[in-house]
Write a protein that holds these residues in place. Structure first.
Motif, short mmCIF file in Angstrom:
data_model
loop_
_atom_site.label_atom_id
_atom_site.label_comp_id
_atom_site.label_asym_id
_atom_site.label_seq_id
_atom_site.Cartn_x
_atom_site.Cartn_y
_atom_site.Cartn_z
N ALA A 57 -100.33 -18.17 92.03
CA ALA A 57 -98.68 -19.31 91.85
C ALA A 57 -98.61 -18.77 92.99
CB ALA A 57 -97.76 -19.01 90.89
N ARG A 59 -94.23 -18.94 95.23
CA ARG A 59 -92.68 -19.57 95.73
C ARG A 59 -92.71 -20.06 97.08
NH1 ARG A 59 -89.67 -20.63 92.19
NH2 ARG A 59 -87.49 -20.31 92.35
N HIS A 62 -87.92 -22.85 97.10
CA HIS A 62 -87.53 -22.41 95.52
C HIS A 62 -87.95 -23.15 94.59
CE1 HIS A 62 -84.37 -20.77 96.99
NE2 HIS A 62 -83.60 -21.51 98.65
N THR A 63 -89.44 -22.96 94.65
CA THR A 63 -90.45 -23.62 93.77
C THR A 63 -91.54 -23.58 93.16
OG1 THR A 63 -91.45 -25.37 95.73
CG2 THR A 63 -89.37 -26.74 93.97
N THR A 64 -92.28 -23.40 92.19
CA THR A 64 -93.37 -22.62 91.97
C THR A 64 -94.66 -23.75 92.47
OG1 THR A 64 -92.47 -20.96 90.92
CG2 THR A 64 -94.33 -20.80 90.32
N ILE A 65 -95.29 -23.53 93.26
CA ILE A 65 -96.91 -23.63 93.23
C ILE A 65 -98.10 -23.60 93.24
CG2 ILE A 65 -97.97 -25.72 94.71
CD1 ILE A 65 -95.24 -26.79 94.33
N ALA A 66 -99.23 -23.63 92.71
CA ALA A 66 -100.03 -22.66 92.16
C ALA A 66 -101.38 -23.63 92.77
CB ALA A 66 -100.50 -22.93 90.86
#
Lengths: 89, 469, 255
Positions: A57, A59, A62-66
């Motif tokens: 994951a 950051r 301001h978003t969390t993407i895997a």
């Protein structure tokens, strides 16, 4: 690992901040990653690995993407800070 | 539309000319320029208009993720949550199920009285009360309470934002099996209803991986199969336990079934990716949105209306005619046996090899339209009257099974068959609609059926060889 | 005209509102909050993408809300994005509402800026304001509205906060009473030159029915899926003209 060297995101450790330099991905996936904010010049923080080690994951704006390592290994950047932390729990 | 200039052919010419012109002007770097320009603009605009005052609060979800998706706790927490959902469902459904059953039984008494008072013929009372009414009461009292609990509880977990974490935790396994990371999300839908889950596979863009998700979705037990799994595991697997411990053991056995379903899903996906659906996994990204505290009542209300009532309606619509048909089959005699008994006698030898009996297999076959009616049809078959069991004595169910030679192995095989066998009619129709292919629809029927037969056969033979039964 | 005494936009001829936005912005919650249970779902023609439509009444007018699939972009990376794009540029909703996640404005701005390049009647709806407040995020919507040239409304759809105001703003725009000046990104001089060269050809082909600048930009980017859609539209229109009995011999069909 020297501070200025360019590494693939796969080599980033949890807690480290990395500034994206370039991507070797092409096509739809490249566009998708650009849309999500994996843009050259932007900053990514390595958050953590999934329990089985992959995906990881990140950051980004301001978003969390895997991302699976197939993708993250094709995104390159330099470490600009952040402290390494192993998932403590 | 109507305002379009009717000089179409010239328009087509000019579109082609336009495309030619575009191509000569285009270059490879344009894409990157556009995207980076948009990003720059977006970030400038936000710099001036959006203020973040507390970076710490921004990281709350990340802190929670460090536990919920950690190497050590990720899987145990996932299993525990699943177990808790099952436990709440099973524990909570018992009492209302019994109350509904009592209520329907009480009504039935008056219905029967009314039929007598009106001097209605016996066959009419049989079809309408013993067939139709009992069939519906069964479906409502066995299905409604668990659904009314399961769907809202699951929706709360979903609205909290936990499901993407499940995909995150499980992704490595699906990648290993050649599947898409979002396959686990479509499986989560399958817990409610496989037919709905087939529609949800649309979130997977790649046709190859989507087909894989479609073909294996059935290995997730849906709402229609839960009553079977729950009832049989509480009657036969949790014997010797009482009260809370019994619920716990029942929930564990049901969870064991779910885990087995996941293992089979991964195995079948892997096999497909090496054979009929060869290819490399497509690229994918998974967003982990921040955790949000769900709106309790909103979530419960919407889940009840969208899911529980929807599934119940469908079950009732299918159960009503099925109840009538089974009553008729059981009451029309050919020779000195009813049609139903002929079918059972025919199926019996094969069913015995699978550790079940002809009644069970027949119930599965007649239950093709909807898994919900398998158990009611089975009970009806077992009862000499040829009508479904009156619903008000759930506790005496076990005796009926025992009278027909059941052991724990019979129960286990029926659970395994229920978990692994062909998808229900509605699901098959949806698979055909989504794939537009008779071949793949047939495969989606064949693969689970072969596996169900193989597994129950192997289980039975091993158990017999080891002398366990 | 007073819409209450003369309901121009009755059930039979409602205003059409499209909801665009990233996944996880609470777009569906907003859709549910606006339309309640007056919804139905189906498929977009020829696509395996779910088409959700609902309706509501506001101040005597009927509105149809189209819940577009949640996408990060409209640059046709997927069937979802194609559907959303085609709806915005070909079906031209009376108002396109872009739903943004207040806690991830920068990422969400990507889609908003794309929509602003495609349409004039746009409202930005910054949703999840309750979450933003909890996280200490402050958004100056007046300044945002000024910069981007379209109305900005803050909402918290799940608490039904700001819905009334959103509906009011939608109404004003649907009646054409709101003047907008959507922000159009300025690219490098070289690219701008190419855009204006192509823009003229786009206008001469499609008139003002399509956003010429945006189409020019997409064609320069070689957006094959948009090119396919354009071909399809022209073909579709040819058939329509044919079916309605226009003498086709006047317009010899090319090979």
């Amino acid at each position: 690992m020297s501070q200025s060297s360019i590494i693939p995101l796969t080599e980033g450790l949890p807690g480290q901040r990395i500034r994206i330099h370039h991507m070797t991905l092409e096509g739809t996936m490249r566009r998708r990653l650009l849309d999500l904010g994996f843009v050259p010049g932007s900053e990514v923080k390595v958050l953590q690995r999934s329990p089985l080690g992959d995906p990881v994951a990140f950051r980004v704006i301001h978003t969390t993407i895997a991302l699976r390592k197939e993708e993250s290994s094709q995104i390159f950047g330099e470490i600009i800070g952040g402290e390494y932390h192993e998932s403590t729990h | 539309m109507g305002s379009m200039n009717p000089s179409i052919p010239s328009k087509r010419n000019s579109l082609n000319a336009l495309l030619d012109q575009a191509q000569t002007l285009s270059s490879n770097s344009i894409r990157d320029e556009i995207v980076s320009q948009i990003h720059q603009t977006g970030s400038t605009v936000c710099q001036d208009t959006v203020r973040y005052t507390d970076e710490n609060k921004m990281m709350r979800s990340e802190k929670l993720d460090r536990i919920l998706t950690s190497k050590v706790w990720g899987f145990p927490i996932m299993l525990a949550l699943l177990g808790i959902v099952f436990w709440i469902t099973i524990a909570g459904a018992n009492v209302p199920s019994a109350m509904l059953a009592d209520f329907f039984g009480w009504i039935e008494g008056y219905l029967t009285l009314a039929f007598h008072a009106l001097h209605a013929p016996d066959w009419l009372h049989g079809v309408l009360v013993l067939g139709l009414y009992r069939g519906l009461s069964w479906v409502v009292s066995v299905m409604l309470p668990p659904m009314a609990i399961f769907f809202p509880v699951f929706a709360l977990l979903e609205n909290f934002g936990y499901l993407p974490r499940v995909a995150f935790n499980m992704d490595r396994l699906f990648k290993g099996a050649g599947g898409h990371g979002k396959q686990s999300l479509t499986m989560a839908m399958g817990f409610g209803c496989n037919a709905a889950a087939i529609m949800s596979t649309r979130i997977i863009e790649s046709p190859r991986e989507r087909m894989m998700a479609i073909l294996t979705n059935n290995f997730v037990p849906c709402n229609g199969r839960w009553p079977t799994l729950i009832l049989l595991s509480s009657l036969f697997m949790a014997t010797g336990f009482a009260g809370g411990a019994q619920t716990l053991v029942t929930a564990s056995v049901v969870m064991g079934m779910v885990l087995l379903g996941i293992v089979v899903t991964l195995a079948v996906s892997w096999a497909l990716s090496k054979t009929a659906l060869k290819g490399v996994p497509t690229h994918y990204t998974l967003e982990l949105p921040p955790y949000r505290r769900p709106k309790l009542w909103d979530t419960i209300l919407r889940a009840s209306i969208d899911k529980s009532l929807f599934v119940l309606k469908r079950a009732v619509i299918i159960a009503a005619p099925a109840g009538v048909i089974t009553w008729i089959l059981a009451n029309i005699d050919v020779g000195n046996l009813s049609v139903l008994e002929h079918v059972v006698a025919f199926l019996d030898p094969f069913a015995k090899a699978l550790g079940m009996d002809g009644f069970i297999l027949m119930a599965f076959i007649l239950g093709l339209p909807a898994n919900e009616i398998v158990l009611p049809i089975l009970l009806m078959g077992y009862l000499s009257t040829g009508a479904m069991l009156e619903v008000d004595n759930l506790n005496e169910l076990k005796q009926i099974f025992l009278d027909h030679g059941w052991t724990w192995l019979t129960a286990l095989n029926m659970m395994l068959f229920s978990l692994l066998h062909y998808p229900c009619g509605t699901t098959l129709v949806n698979i055909y609609k989504e794939t537009k292919s008779a071949k793949w629809t047939f495969l989606s029927f064949l693969i689970p059926t072969v596996i169900a037969i193989g597994v129950t056969f192997a289980t039975t033979q091993i158990a017999h060889a080891m002398g366990w039964v | 005209m007073n819409p209450r005494t003369n309901p121009k936009h009755s059930q039979k001829n409602p205003f059409r509102i499209a909801l665009a936005g990233n996944p996880n912005t609470g777009k569906s919650t907003l859709f549910n909050a606006l339309t309640g249970l007056r919804q139905h779902t189906g498929n977009w023609p020829g696509k395996t993408v779910i088409h959700a439509e609902g309706s509501y009444q506001y101040d005597g007018d009927a509105y149809t809300v189209i819940d577009l699939p949640g996408t990060y972009s409209l640059y046709s990376n997927s069937a979802d994005e194609e559907v959303a794009r085609d709806c915005i540029i070909f079906e031209k909703p009376d108002v396109t509402v872009v739903v943004l996640d207040a806690t991830a404005m920068e990422r969400n701005m990507n889609l908003a800026l794309q929509v602003l390049e495609m349409a004039d009647r746009v409202v930005l709806c910054i949703n999840l304001m309750d979450e933003a407040k909890k996280k200490g995020i402050y958004i100056n919507e007046k300044s945002l509205s000024k910069k981007l040239g379209v109305p900005v409304v803050k909402t918290s759809a799940r608490n039904r906060d700001g819905l009334d105001r959103l509906q009011k703003v939608i109404q004003e725009m649907a009646y054409g009473r709101t003047k907008t000046n959507p922000y159009r990104i300025r690219y490098s001089d070289e690219l701008e030159e190419k855009i204006s060269a192509l823009e003229e050809s786009v206008t001469s082909t499609f008139g003002d029915r399509l956003p010429a600048r945006w189409v020019a930009l997409r064609l320069l980017d070689g957006d094959q899926s948009l090119i396919d859609s354009l071909h399809q539209r022209i073909e579709l229109h040819r058939k329509e003209v044919h079916n309605h009995g226009v003498d086709e011999s006047l317009y010899p069909v090319e090979a």
